[in-house]
Design an enzyme around this catalytic site. Structure first.
Site, PDB file in Angstrom:
ATOM      1  N   ARG A  50      -8.859  -9.586   4.129  1.00 28.59           N
ATOM      2  CA  ARG A  50      -7.596  -8.859   5.015  1.00 28.59           C
ATOM      3  C   ARG A  50      -8.091  -7.272   4.716  1.00 28.59           C
ATOM      4  NH1 ARG A  50      -2.476  -6.523   3.869  1.00 28.59           N
ATOM      5  NH2 ARG A  50      -1.043  -7.132   5.402  1.00 28.59           N
TER       6      ARG A  50
ATOM      7  N   HIS B 130       0.306  -3.111  11.200  1.00 20.94           N
ATOM      8  CA  HIS B 130       1.445  -3.811  11.683  1.00 20.94           C
ATOM      9  C   HIS B 130       1.655  -3.535  13.117  1.00 20.94           C
ATOM     10  CE1 HIS B 130       2.157  -5.728   7.906  1.00 20.94           C
ATOM     11  NE2 HIS B 130       1.895  -4.213   7.095  1.00 20.94           N
TER      12      HIS B 130
ATOM     13  N   GLN C  91       1.329 -11.291  10.461  1.00 20.55           N
ATOM     14  CA  GLN C  91       1.817 -10.317   9.647  1.00 20.55           C
ATOM     15  C   GLN C  91       0.911  -9.069   9.733  1.00 20.55           C
ATOM     16  OE1 GLN C  91       0.622  -9.227   6.134  1.00 20.55           O
ATOM     17  NE2 GLN C  91       2.622  -9.304   5.003  1.00 20.55           N
TER      18      GLN C  91
ATOM     19  N   SER D 216       4.771  -6.173   3.092  1.00 14.62           N
ATOM     20  CA  SER D 216       3.302  -6.018   3.489  1.00 14.62           C
ATOM     21  C   SER D 216       2.294  -6.568   2.472  1.00 14.62           C
ATOM     22  CB  SER D 216       2.900  -4.352   3.704  1.00 14.62           C
ATOM     23  OG  SER D 216       1.763  -4.525   4.692  1.00 14.62           O
ATOM     24  N   LEU D 217       1.521  -5.744   2.065  1.00 11.37           N
ATOM     25  CA  LEU D 217       0.308  -6.266   1.332  1.00 11.37           C
ATOM     26  C   LEU D 217       1.033  -7.307   0.111  1.00 11.37           C
ATOM     27  CD1 LEU D 217      -2.363  -6.425   0.092  1.00 11.37           C
ATOM     28  CD2 LEU D 217      -1.994  -4.249  -1.134  1.00 11.37           C
TER      29      LEU D 217
ATOM     30  N   GLN E 183       0.715  -1.282  -0.082  1.00 11.14           N
ATOM     31  CA  GLN E 183       0.058  -0.001  -0.062  1.00 11.14           C
ATOM     32  C   GLN E 183       0.810   1.187  -0.089  1.00 11.14           C
ATOM     33  OE1 GLN E 183      -2.928  -1.732   3.018  1.00 11.14           O
ATOM     34  NE2 GLN E 183      -3.767   0.268   2.509  1.00 11.14           N
TER      35      GLN E 183
END
Length: 316
Positions: free
Chosen positions: A114, A207, A256, A89-90, A11
């Site tokens: 998610r 996170h 995560q 991340s994503l 993102q």
């Protein structure tokens, strides 16, 4: 043959009409149809969304994932094949597809769940805090070790709801926290020598344990999805190390959401793995910039548009 690692962005890399130049590929057309069927909305329309709409977590996550996977498929049609992959991340979900851990259909099922879970958790936090908005901020000019040590020290002194979120480079770290914790931390970090502390335009304090509700909601969907053992090397945000089994990948997928992204450790593991080049496989150039901070001589190529991919020449 050159050993290539695909690095998939997360993102913040999104922009209106990303990946639309890749639909000349039959594989990408098929991917977009799969995404549309699962999301219940034409992915091409999502990719055409304006910048403000794309900032929403439940919109940006499927959009960026579609763009990442489209770039990987376009690369395959041009004859490229990765020996390793990782995602920020994503972006880790596109890496899971790239490594054969999950298929693209299950990837979109997971990303849909998610994104919705994370947006819901962020909305709930905002509602609880009134006008004050929990979120994230980038700390520039301190090493991750310095910043994490300071956060631990301040926590012991009573500063609550502040966490290291993204270990981006040797001179940049992103923190997550409540609005009051971020405001207090901004002054403290500057006093400690940080050059800048910049609030990020994100929906919530990702996170971090502050969105554990999202991890709990997501886990119920994740449990229904089959995870295979990786077919190529893939590296974890949570540990910074290679993921060896599907079972481990599944467990890490839940962790995560509330754990920091240890991107510096992942980059080091990719270098140690012995690749000859990396491709930023998806929109933007954020990961190329972070890679430069490693001082590695391994080149990183932009590979998010048709033009960029067609211009890649690796030599022998």
């Amino acid at each position: 043959m050159k050993k290539i690692a695909y690095l998939f962005p997360g993102q913040g890399a999104q922009y209106t009409n990303m990946a639309m130049d890749l639909i000349s590929s039959n594989a990408v057309v098929s991917l977009f149809q799969t995404a549309s069927d699962i999301l219940g909305k034409d992915i091409k329309e999502i990719l055409k969304s304006d910048a403000d709409t794309l900032k929403r977590t439940d919109v940006s996550q499927p959009a960026i994932t579609a763009a990442n996977l489209a770039a990987a498929m376009y690369l395959k049609e041009k004859g490229f094949s990765p020996a390793a992959c990782a995602g920020f991340s994503l972006g880790e979900y596109a890496a899971l597809v790239c490594a054969g851990v999950i298929d693209s259909a299950d990837c979109f099922r997971l990303i849909k769940a998610r994104g919705e879970a994370m947006q819901k958790a962020a909305d709930n936090l905002r509602n609880k805090s009134g006008d004050k908005t929990p979120g994230m901020a980038a700390v520039i000019g301190l090493s991750p070790e310095q910043a994490e040590s300071l956060i631990e020290k301040w926590r012991e002194e009573g500063l609550k709801d502040l966490y290291a979120a993204n270990i981006n480079s040797y001179k940049q770290l992103v923190i997550s926290g409540s609005d009051s914790a971020l405001a207090e931390a901004e002054n403290k970090f500057k006093e400690a020598g940080a050059k800048r502390v910049i609030r990020l335009q994100v929906a919530g304090p990702f996170h971090s344990p502050l969105i554990k509700e999202a991890a709990e909601d997501f886990k119920t969907v994740l449990e229904k999805i089959n995870f295979n053992d990786p077919k190529i090397a893939i590296f974890s945000n949570v540990t910074g190390k290679q993921i060896k089994t599907g079972a481990a990948a599944k467990e890490l997928a839940v962790m995560q959401i509330t754990s920091p992204v240890r991107w510096v450790d992942e980059e080091a593991a990719i270098v140690a793995f012995g690749v000859d080049a990396c491709f930023e496989t998806g929109p933007g150039n954020v990961l190329q910039g972070l890679w430069k901070d490693t001082k590695s001589e391994i080149p990183v190529y932009a590979a998010g548009t048709a033009e960029e991919i067609e211009n890649i020449t690796l030599g022998e």
